[in-house]
Write a protein that holds these residues in place. Structure first.
Motif, PDB file in Angstrom:
ATOM      1  N   PRO A  28       0.777  -1.324   0.117  1.00 53.87           N
ATOM      2  CA  PRO A  28      -0.021   0.071   0.009  1.00 53.87           C
ATOM      3  C   PRO A  28       0.764   1.264  -0.051  1.00 53.87           C
ATOM      4  N   VAL A  29       2.115   1.291   0.693  1.00 50.20           N
ATOM      5  CA  VAL A  29       2.881   2.278   0.660  1.00 50.20           C
ATOM      6  C   VAL A  29       3.516   2.588  -0.582  1.00 50.20           C
ATOM      7  N   ALA A  30       3.721   1.423  -1.428  1.00 51.59           N
ATOM      8  CA  ALA A  30       4.554   1.692  -2.539  1.00 51.59           C
ATOM      9  C   ALA A  30       3.588   1.669  -3.735  1.00 51.59           C
ATOM     10  N   VAL A  31       2.477   1.634  -3.587  1.00 54.46           N
ATOM     11  CA  VAL A  31       1.419   1.711  -4.812  1.00 54.46           C
ATOM     12  C   VAL A  31       1.626   3.024  -5.795  1.00 54.46           C
ATOM     13  N   ALA A  32       1.840   4.073  -5.309  1.00 54.26           N
ATOM     14  CA  ALA A  32       1.748   5.318  -5.876  1.00 54.26           C
ATOM     15  C   ALA A  32       2.957   5.455  -6.765  1.00 54.26           C
ATOM     16  N   PRO A  33       4.382   5.028  -6.055  1.00 53.22           N
ATOM     17  CA  PRO A  33       5.460   5.081  -6.914  1.00 53.22           C
ATOM     18  C   PRO A  33       5.785   4.058  -8.021  1.00 53.22           C
ATOM     19  N   ILE A  34       5.118   2.791  -7.666  1.00 52.40           N
ATOM     20  CA  ILE A  34       5.094   1.742  -8.685  1.00 52.40           C
ATOM     21  C   ILE A  34       4.323   1.985  -9.971  1.00 52.40           C
ATOM     22  N   SER A  35       3.102   2.694  -9.755  1.00 50.07           N
ATOM     23  CA  SER A  35       2.136   3.104 -10.808  1.00 50.07           C
ATOM     24  C   SER A  35       2.778   4.097 -11.614  1.00 50.07           C
ATOM     25  N   GLU A  36       3.496   5.263 -10.882  1.00 55.15           N
ATOM     26  CA  GLU A  36       4.173   6.316 -11.650  1.00 55.15           C
ATOM     27  C   GLU A  36       5.295   5.765 -12.663  1.00 55.15           C
ATOM     28  N   GLU A  37       5.959   4.806 -12.098  1.00 54.31           N
ATOM     29  CA  GLU A  37       6.842   4.322 -12.872  1.00 54.31           C
ATOM     30  C   GLU A  37       6.545   3.276 -14.063  1.00 54.31           C
ATOM     31  N   THR A  38       5.615   2.470 -13.745  1.00 56.05           N
ATOM     32  CA  THR A  38       5.248   1.308 -14.769  1.00 56.05           C
ATOM     33  C   THR A  38       4.065   1.571 -15.513  1.00 56.05           C
ATOM     34  N   GLY A  39       3.260   2.631 -15.052  1.00 57.11           N
ATOM     35  CA  GLY A  39       1.825   2.944 -15.815  1.00 57.11           C
ATOM     36  C   GLY A  39       0.907   1.771 -15.291  1.00 57.11           C
ATOM     37  N   TRP A  40       1.220   0.983 -14.377  1.00 59.30           N
ATOM     38  CA  TRP A  40       0.122   0.124 -14.018  1.00 59.30           C
ATOM     39  C   TRP A  40      -0.881   1.023 -13.228  1.00 59.30           C
ATOM     40  N   SER A  41      -2.133   0.326 -13.158  1.00 55.65           N
ATOM     41  CA  SER A  41      -2.994   1.428 -12.182  1.00 55.65           C
ATOM     42  C   SER A  41      -3.091   1.102 -10.762  1.00 55.65           C
ATOM     43  N   HIS A  42      -3.173   1.973  -9.851  1.00 55.50           N
ATOM     44  CA  HIS A  42      -3.383   1.721  -8.318  1.00 55.50           C
ATOM     45  C   HIS A  42      -4.336   0.596  -8.360  1.00 55.50           C
TER      46      HIS A  42
END
Length: 387
Positions: A28-42
Motif C-alpha cells: 500500500p505504501v509503494a502503490v503510487a511510486p510503482i504506478s508512476e514508474e510502470t503505468g500500472w493502475s493503482h
C-alpha cells in the motif's frame, strides 16, 4: 506448557511486526511510486496483494496441519525464506504478470508467518493461559504499519521502489529467518505429538463439518468483511460528511489507536463472559458502530468518537478470531482446525478494501454502503445469539 521455549514469545512478537510491516503493509505504501514508474493502475497493483491474500487463505489450511504434526521452527522459518524470495521477485518483476506471481508467492509466505500460525503456536505453548500472550502478539503486530510505513516510504524516496524491495528482502532475511529458526521449537514433545496423533482425520472433520463450526465461520467472516470494509474506507466516508481531508486522516489513525484499546481490554472481557456471549456482544457493538457511522450526520467530534469505538471492536474481533476455536473445541489439533476456520476471514479480508468503494458507487455514497454493512453485521449478531 512444556513445549514453550525460552524467548519464544518475544521472538514471535518481533517476527510478527516485521512480517506484517513488510509482507503486507509495504505494498500500500509503494502503490503510487510503482504506478508512476510502470503505468500500472493503482487498482491493478493493489489487486496483486489481494491475490496473495487469497493464496494465503487457501495455503493456511495446509500450514495448520503442518503445525500440528511438525515443528513450528521448520514451518515458519521456511515461510520466512519464501517471503525473502518473494520480495526479491517483486523487486525484479519486469512486467505485471511477474509482479502478480511475486505477490502470489508472498501469499504462501504470509500463510506461514502472519497471525494464524502464530496464534496456533501460542495456543499450543500456553494452553488455558493463552489469552494474555495472544493479546501481546496482536498489540505488537498492530504497530507494524506505524513502524514500517514511514520506513518503506523513506526507502522509496531515497532508492526507488525496486531497490527498496531488495532492502525489504534483506530486512526479512536478517530478522524473521533467525527469529523463527532460533527461538521456535525444533520439534513438539513426544507427549504433545502423541496427543495430536490420537485425533484422527474423522475427529477433525466432525468439528469442521458441524453446524456450529460452519455457522460461526460464516458469522465471523461477515464481521471481518463489514468492519474492515467500513473502517478502511473511513476517509472518503467522512469527506462525504463534510470533514476536511486532514481531519479524516486523523480519524483513520485514531481507529488504529482504538484497536489497541480494544485488545488491551479483551482479556478482562474474556474472563467475565462465555464464548457465545462475548461473540454476540462484539458483533452487536460493531453493528451499532456501523449504524451510527451510516446515519449520524455529525458533529465531527462525535463521528470520530464512533470511529474509534469501531476500531476498538475491530481490535476485540482479532482476539475473538484467535480464540474462537480453542474456546469451543479445545486446543488439540488446533492448527488444523483453526487453519480451516480462518480461511474465509482471510479470503474476505482480501476483498473488503475494494468492496467498500464498489458498494458505495452502486448505492451513491459511503453512508449507504455502511448501512448495508450494518445490516449484515446485525444479522450475524442475531444468528450468533441463537446458535
Amino acid at each position: 506448557m512444556t513445549d514453550r521455549p525460552r524467548g519464544g514469545l518475544p521472538a514471535l512478537c518481533a517476527a510478527q511486526i516485521v512480517s506484517w510491516g513488510l509482507l503486507y503493509y509495504s505494498l500500500p505504501v509503494a502503490v503510487a511510486p510503482i504506478s508512476e514508474e510502470t503505468g500500472w493502475s493503482h487498482t491493478v497493483i493493489t489487486a496483486a496483494l489481494s491475490a496473495g491474500l487469497i493464496v494465503s487463505a487457501l495455503a493456511g489450511i495446509r500450514v495448520g496441519r503442518l503445525l500440528d504434526r511438525q515443528s513450528p521452527r521448520a514451518v515458519m522459518t521456511t515461510g520466512s525464506l519464501v517471503g525473502v524470495g518473494a520480495m526479491l521477485l517483486v523487486a525484479w518483476s519486469p512486467n505485471l504478470v511477474m509482479f502478480f506471481v511475486a505477490w502470489v508467492v508472498a501469499g504462501f509466505a504470509q500463510s506461514a508467518v502472519l497471525y494464524p500460525p502464530a496464534f496456533a503456536v501460542i495456543t499450543r505453548w500456553y494452553g488455558p493461559r493463552r489469552v494474555g500472550p495472544l493479546t501481546t502478539v496482536t498489540l505488537v503486530g498492530g504497530l507494524a504499519s506505524t513502524v514500517f510505513a514511514p520506513l518503506v516510504a523513506s526507502l522509496i524516496d531515497q532508492l526507488g521502489w525496486r531497490m527498496s524491495y531488495v532492502v525489504v528482502a534483506g530486512i526479512l532475511a536478517v530478522t524473521t529467518v533467525p527469529l523463527h529458526a532460533l527461538f521456535l521449537n525444533s520439534r513438539w514433545t513426544d507427549a504433545s505429538a502423541a496427543r495430536a496423533e490420537e485425533n484422527p482425520t474423522a475427529t477433525i472433520r466432525a468439528v469442521t463439518r458441524s453446524r456450529q463450526f460452519i455457522t460461526l465461520q460464516i458469522t465471523m467472516a461477515t464481521a471481518t468483511f463489514t468492519l474492515f470494509a467500513v473502517t478502511i474506507n473511513i476517509i472518503p466516508m467522512f469527506l462525504e460528511r463534510g470533514m476536511s481531508y486532514g481531519t479524516a486522516a486523523w480519524a483513520l489513525g485514531l481507529i488504529g489507536a482504538g484497536q489497541v484499546v480494544g485488545r488491551l481490554g479483551y482479556p478482562q472481557f474474556a474472563r467475565v463472559t462465555s464464548a457465545r456471549a462475548r461473540t454476540v456482544v462484539i458483533f452487536a457493538a460493531g453493528a451499532a458502530g456501523l449504524w451510527a457511522l451510516a446515519l449520524l450526520p455529525g458533529p465531527v467530534w462525535l463521528l470520530i468518537v464512533v470511529a474509534v469505538l469501531a476500531g476498538a471492536v475491530r481490535g476485540c474481533h482479532t482476539l475473538l478470531q484467535a480464540t474462537a476455536v480453542s474456546d469451543r473445541w479445545g486446543t488439540q489439533n488446533f492448527g488444523t482446525i483453526n487453519g480451516v476456520f480462518t480461511a474465509p476471514m482471510t479470503f474476505v479480508g482480501a476483498f473488503a478494501p475494494v468492496a467498500g468503494p464498489a458498494v458505495a458507487g452502486l448505492l451513491n455514497g459511503y453512508p449507504m454502503m455502511a448501512v448495508v454493512m450494518a445490516v449484515l453485521l446485525t444479522g450475524a449478531a442475531v444468528v450468533t445469539s441463537r446458535t
